[in-house]
Scaffold this motif. Sequence first.
Motif, PDB file in Angstrom:
ATOM      1  N   THR A  32      26.594  35.669 -16.635  1.00 35.77           N
ATOM      2  CA  THR A  32      25.179  35.608 -16.523  1.00 35.77           C
ATOM      3  C   THR A  32      24.513  35.565 -17.951  1.00 35.77           C
ATOM      4  N   SER A  33      24.696  36.692 -18.798  1.00 34.74           N
ATOM      5  CA  SER A  33      24.309  36.740 -19.871  1.00 34.74           C
ATOM      6  C   SER A  33      24.769  35.636 -21.026  1.00 34.74           C
ATOM      7  N   GLU A  53      35.705  31.887 -21.580  1.00 34.99           N
ATOM      8  CA  GLU A  53      35.324  32.474 -20.577  1.00 34.99           C
ATOM      9  C   GLU A  53      36.960  32.598 -19.515  1.00 34.99           C
ATOM     10  N   ARG A  54      37.043  33.856 -18.872  1.00 34.46           N
ATOM     11  CA  ARG A  54      38.257  34.136 -18.346  1.00 34.46           C
ATOM     12  C   ARG A  54      38.477  33.389 -17.114  1.00 34.46           C
ATOM     13  N   ILE A 102      34.436  34.056 -12.991  1.00 35.65           N
ATOM     14  CA  ILE A 102      34.348  32.426 -12.967  1.00 35.65           C
ATOM     15  C   ILE A 102      33.324  32.087 -13.905  1.00 35.65           C
ATOM     16  N   GLY A 105      29.965  33.961 -14.202  1.00 34.45           N
ATOM     17  CA  GLY A 105      30.053  35.456 -14.002  1.00 34.45           C
ATOM     18  C   GLY A 105      29.566  36.012 -12.623  1.00 34.45           C
ATOM     19  N   SER A 106      28.995  37.107 -12.695  1.00 31.95           N
ATOM     20  CA  SER A 106      28.612  37.947 -11.438  1.00 31.95           C
ATOM     21  C   SER A 106      27.580  37.282 -10.834  1.00 31.95           C
ATOM     22  N   ASN A 110      26.930  37.380  -6.849  1.00 29.32           N
ATOM     23  CA  ASN A 110      26.226  38.465  -6.365  1.00 29.32           C
ATOM     24  C   ASN A 110      25.333  38.312  -5.037  1.00 29.32           C
ATOM     25  N   GLY A 111      24.595  39.285  -4.678  1.00 31.26           N
ATOM     26  CA  GLY A 111      23.777  39.400  -3.427  1.00 31.26           C
ATOM     27  C   GLY A 111      22.516  38.658  -3.408  1.00 31.26           C
ATOM     28  N   GLN A 113      19.944  39.058  -4.630  1.00 32.37           N
ATOM     29  CA  GLN A 113      18.500  39.771  -4.524  1.00 32.37           C
ATOM     30  C   GLN A 113      17.921  39.955  -5.991  1.00 32.37           C
ATOM     31  N   VAL A 254      40.036  36.851 -23.404  1.00 29.58           N
ATOM     32  CA  VAL A 254      39.836  37.516 -24.873  1.00 29.58           C
ATOM     33  C   VAL A 254      40.492  38.687 -24.941  1.00 29.58           C
ATOM     34  N   ALA A 581      25.004  43.516 -19.685  1.00 29.56           N
ATOM     35  CA  ALA A 581      24.657  44.709 -18.684  1.00 29.56           C
ATOM     36  C   ALA A 581      25.017  46.190 -19.648  1.00 29.56           C
ATOM     37  N   THR A 592      20.381  44.800 -10.940  1.00 29.07           N
ATOM     38  CA  THR A 592      20.324  44.237 -12.390  1.00 29.07           C
ATOM     39  C   THR A 592      20.122  43.046 -12.576  1.00 29.07           C
ATOM     40  N   GLN A 593      20.511  42.031 -11.789  1.00 30.52           N
ATOM     41  CA  GLN A 593      20.340  40.799 -12.358  1.00 30.52           C
ATOM     42  C   GLN A 593      19.107  40.200 -12.892  1.00 30.52           C
TER      43      GLN A 593
HETATM   44  C1  LIG Z   1      29.267  41.378  -5.733  1.00 25.46           C
HETATM   45  C2  LIG Z   1      27.934  41.485  -6.461  1.00 25.46           C
HETATM   46  C3  LIG Z   1      26.853  41.885  -5.780  1.00 25.46           C
HETATM   47  C4  LIG Z   1      25.381  41.854  -6.789  1.00 25.46           C
HETATM   48  N1  LIG Z   1      24.473  41.688  -6.132  1.00 25.46           N
HETATM   49  C5  LIG Z   1      23.430  41.747  -6.958  1.00 25.46           C
HETATM   50  C6  LIG Z   1      21.940  41.442  -6.377  1.00 25.46           C
HETATM   51  O1  LIG Z   1      21.947  41.300  -5.032  1.00 25.46           O
HETATM   52  N2  LIG Z   1      20.959  41.598  -7.133  1.00 25.46           N
HETATM   53  C7  LIG Z   1      21.114  41.891  -8.290  1.00 25.46           C
HETATM   54  O2  LIG Z   1      19.986  41.939  -8.938  1.00 25.46           O
HETATM   55  N3  LIG Z   1      22.219  42.220  -8.890  1.00 25.46           N
HETATM   56  C8  LIG Z   1      23.266  42.027  -8.213  1.00 25.46           C
HETATM   57  N4  LIG Z   1      24.489  42.143  -8.791  1.00 25.46           N
HETATM   58  C9  LIG Z   1      24.473  42.695 -10.376  1.00 25.46           C
HETATM   59  C10 LIG Z   1      24.333  41.553 -11.419  1.00 25.46           C
HETATM   60  O3  LIG Z   1      24.925  40.266 -10.841  1.00 25.46           O
HETATM   61  C11 LIG Z   1      24.884  41.770 -12.490  1.00 25.46           C
HETATM   62  O4  LIG Z   1      24.259  42.924 -13.089  1.00 25.46           O
HETATM   63  C12 LIG Z   1      24.781  40.835 -13.707  1.00 25.46           C
HETATM   64  O5  LIG Z   1      25.217  39.525 -13.148  1.00 25.46           O
HETATM   65  C13 LIG Z   1      25.776  41.073 -14.838  1.00 25.46           C
HETATM   66  O6  LIG Z   1      25.720  40.132 -15.836  1.00 25.46           O
HETATM   67  P1  LIG Z   1      26.676  40.134 -17.214  1.00 25.46           P
HETATM   68  O7  LIG Z   1      26.250  39.041 -18.007  1.00 25.46           O
HETATM   69  O8  LIG Z   1      26.493  41.570 -17.702  1.00 25.46           O
HETATM   70  O9  LIG Z   1      28.073  40.203 -16.761  1.00 25.46           O
HETATM   71  P2  LIG Z   1      28.813  38.985 -15.805  1.00 25.46           P
HETATM   72  O10 LIG Z   1      27.836  37.934 -15.337  1.00 25.46           O
HETATM   73  O11 LIG Z   1      29.605  39.575 -14.875  1.00 25.46           O
HETATM   74  O12 LIG Z   1      29.448  38.080 -16.794  1.00 25.46           O
HETATM   75  C14 LIG Z   1      30.883  38.574 -17.525  1.00 25.46           C
HETATM   76  C15 LIG Z   1      31.644  37.381 -17.754  1.00 25.46           C
HETATM   77  O13 LIG Z   1      32.656  37.907 -18.719  1.00 25.46           O
HETATM   78  C16 LIG Z   1      34.057  37.203 -18.094  1.00 25.46           C
HETATM   79  N5  LIG Z   1      34.800  38.172 -18.842  1.00 25.46           N
HETATM   80  C17 LIG Z   1      35.309  39.228 -18.579  1.00 25.46           C
HETATM   81  N6  LIG Z   1      36.405  39.735 -19.386  1.00 25.46           N
HETATM   82  C18 LIG Z   1      36.755  38.644 -20.210  1.00 25.46           C
HETATM   83  C19 LIG Z   1      37.567  38.490 -21.316  1.00 25.46           C
HETATM   84  N7  LIG Z   1      38.285  39.316 -21.523  1.00 25.46           N
HETATM   85  N8  LIG Z   1      37.697  37.279 -21.774  1.00 25.46           N
HETATM   86  C20 LIG Z   1      36.887  36.012 -21.417  1.00 25.46           C
HETATM   87  N9  LIG Z   1      35.949  36.256 -20.493  1.00 25.46           N
HETATM   88  C21 LIG Z   1      36.005  37.514 -19.726  1.00 25.46           C
HETATM   89  C22 LIG Z   1      33.758  37.322 -16.647  1.00 25.46           C
HETATM   90  O14 LIG Z   1      34.813  36.416 -15.891  1.00 25.46           O
HETATM   91  C23 LIG Z   1      32.533  36.989 -16.561  1.00 25.46           C
HETATM   92  O15 LIG Z   1      32.295  35.379 -16.271  1.00 25.46           O
HETATM   93  C24 LIG Z   1      25.781  42.118  -8.317  1.00 25.46           C
HETATM   94  C25 LIG Z   1      26.941  42.091  -8.813  1.00 25.46           C
HETATM   95  C26 LIG Z   1      27.929  41.832  -8.043  1.00 25.46           C
HETATM   96  C27 LIG Z   1      29.322  41.500  -8.672  1.00 25.46           C
END
Ligand SMILES: Cc1cc2nc3c(=O)[nH]c(=O)nc-3n(C[C@H](O)[C@H](O)[C@H](O)COP(=O)(O)OP(=O)(O)OC[C@H]3O[C@@H](n4cnc5c(N)ncnc54)[C@H](O)[C@@H]3O)c2cc1C
Length: 611
Positions: A32-33, A53-54, A102, A105-106, A110-111, A113, A254, A581, A592-593
């Motif tokens: 996401t980020s 990306e993993r 993927i 990412g999340s 995610n759901g 919302q 990574v 996050a 959180t999204q």
């Molecule tokens: C099932 C589910 C339902 C959710 N429902 C909601 C919702 O309805 N509403 C809402 O607001 N929020 C929801 N969230 C939360 C929201 O989606 C997350 O807070 C947000 O997407 C997190 O973003 P991020 O960039 O921090 O991490 P992510 O989007 O998770 O990105 C992290 C990325 O890093 C990659 N990665 C991890 N380790 C490594 C490594 N060692 N090497 C290379 N790549 C790596 C991962 O594969 C992933 O692609 C939900 C989350 C989940 C999992």
Amino acid sequence: HPTARSIARSTILDGADGLLPEYDYIIIGGGTSGLTVADRLTENRKHSVLVLERGIFQNSSSVTTISGGSRGLFDPSLTFNINSVPQAGLDNRSIAVIGGLILGGSSGVNGLQVLRGQREDYDRWGSYFGPNSDWSWKGLLPYFKKAWNFHPPRPELVSQFDIKYDPSYWGNTSDVHASFPTTFWPVLKLEMAAFGDIPGVEYPPDSASGETGAYWHPASVDPATVLRSFARPAHWDNIEAARPNYHTLTGQRVLKVAFDGNRATSVVFVPANATDHSTARSVKAKKEIVLAAGAIHTPQILQASGVGPKQVLKEAGVPLVVDAPGVGSNFQDQPYVVAPTFNFTKFPFHPDFYDMILNQTFIAEAQAQFEKDRTGPHTIASGYCGSWLPLQIIAPNSWKDIARRYESQDPAAYLPAGTDETVIEGYRAQQKALARSMRSKQSAMYNFFLRGGYEEGSVVYLHPTSRGTVRINRSDPFFSPPEVDYRALSNPTDLEVLLEFTPFTRRYFLETRLKSLDPVELSPGANVTAPADIEAWLRSVMIPSSFHPIGTAAMLPRHLGGVVDENLLVYGVEGLSVVDASVMPDLPGSYTQQTVYAIAEKAADLIKSRA
Ligand SMILES: Cc1cc2nc3c(=O)[nH]c(=O)nc-3n(C[C@H](O)[C@H](O)[C@H](O)COP(=O)(O)OP(=O)(O)OC[C@H]3O[C@@H](n4cnc5c(N)ncnc54)[C@H](O)[C@@H]3O)c2cc1C
């Protein structure tokens, strides 16, 4: 709908052989980020960027279909799934820690919302740095607007369901879309009106106005395609706008960031299926390495790189680069309880949420309608409304005492033994701020989200006081998943608050206009009223996570256990930042999204400003 601007299309490298020896920026995690930041950094085509990306590019219907909410959650090819440390406070249950694995990412699982926290949440973040911080509601509002493209609900839905919305809290240029379905379940109107029967509950002008109350909110759905809108299509997909300066390498894990002295200079990675270091490669970054691996894996990578609590690193045999006690501390997520659940025994509404699960004729008709013109029940993702309420509404007789008792705790009392002094000081600051939030009408502690069926009961605790940890596995820091410990209910205030949620939820069903539907309690059952019985039930069913992990590389002053400063740069080293996050110092009173995308937009500006 108009595509607001050209979206990135990174060259997706076919294996590590096409890598340049060096990039300006390397982004760890294409979620996401990570994809948001990478898009912004490559816009001017001046800087070279590599995303590692993993996961891989996945576009199956488990990702794209929005009907019914998250499907990716049930598709193990799209997620990681770690067993938490058994939770002493939850009858020793181990909890599934799940997140997207993927490209996207999340945001791809995610759901859907889309919710913004309250003004006070973002002001609280800034308050840890003092009155002049631009981490505040006002400072983040432009980034919320930049991050999201809001599409109002259809006029007929607005009048049928009394939906309030105000586009002035939103933008309309992003390719991350927030929209509404073409229809809603009829019972939702009554359920939303019933919140207004509870003294003190307001209906703010928009879900994103930063206030508490009962409201309707959009979902991350592209209204033009009625497919999931997430970081990959929004910030990465467009083939017409190729950016030669932008490489993506998927399927790579990574392992660590390597340092030259205190300067982060390169990233070490292996193919995602590797089980040892023999195939490790490394790639150099000229300007900055940006961590965006999410709140579970960012602390793992930091610790495995030598940036973490020195004792943990010593036990794991990882050479210390800088003692950073806050890395992996301060772990938070929002506890979730599917109850108390009520069944409406007099239910004159049709259709409802359960028709889309149980009524095969209805599902087939809905499918035909969706295929014809992309309208109807299949445009409904998950929840679109509910209440986000302050403690004083939930617990009118005890909120003052709960806040007072919480505030007078010794901040070290419920943190893990041996917690560093700076992390304790950070918790002391949070404790003061959260006690203020507990007393405020404009900070939500409780969330009840509605699905629109003859059975309802989904409660989220938005600001838990317990703090968990994410630590590298001491015997295998690189290839074993990190040890995730929610430390659920370790702080007794959480139980005090949660014990108020059950009677309040009962009031919602039994003392409002919903009583005309003859609600009958299914779980835990009307006879479960004694606090000790409610407590036993909670410990047996509560999930300490709503999939909203945060806080493990907190943006806080260093003397408060912070890991990154207000510019999101990691303390004690150079050329390393965190944008995911993990940087939230504490939770917003929402999911959180929406906030993750806004932080990422701000992060991109911060990174560009120091280019
Ligand atoms: C099932 C589910 C339902 C959710 N429902 C909601 C919702 O309805 N509403 C809402 O607001 N929020 C929801 N969230 C939360 C929201 O989606 C997350 O807070 C947000 O997407 C997190 O973003 P991020 O960039 O921090 O991490 P992510 O989007 O998770 O990105 C992290 C990325 O890093 C990659 N990665 C991890 N380790 C490594 C490594 N060692 N090497 C290379 N790549 C790596 C991962 O594969 C992933 O692609 C939900 C989350 C989940 C999992």
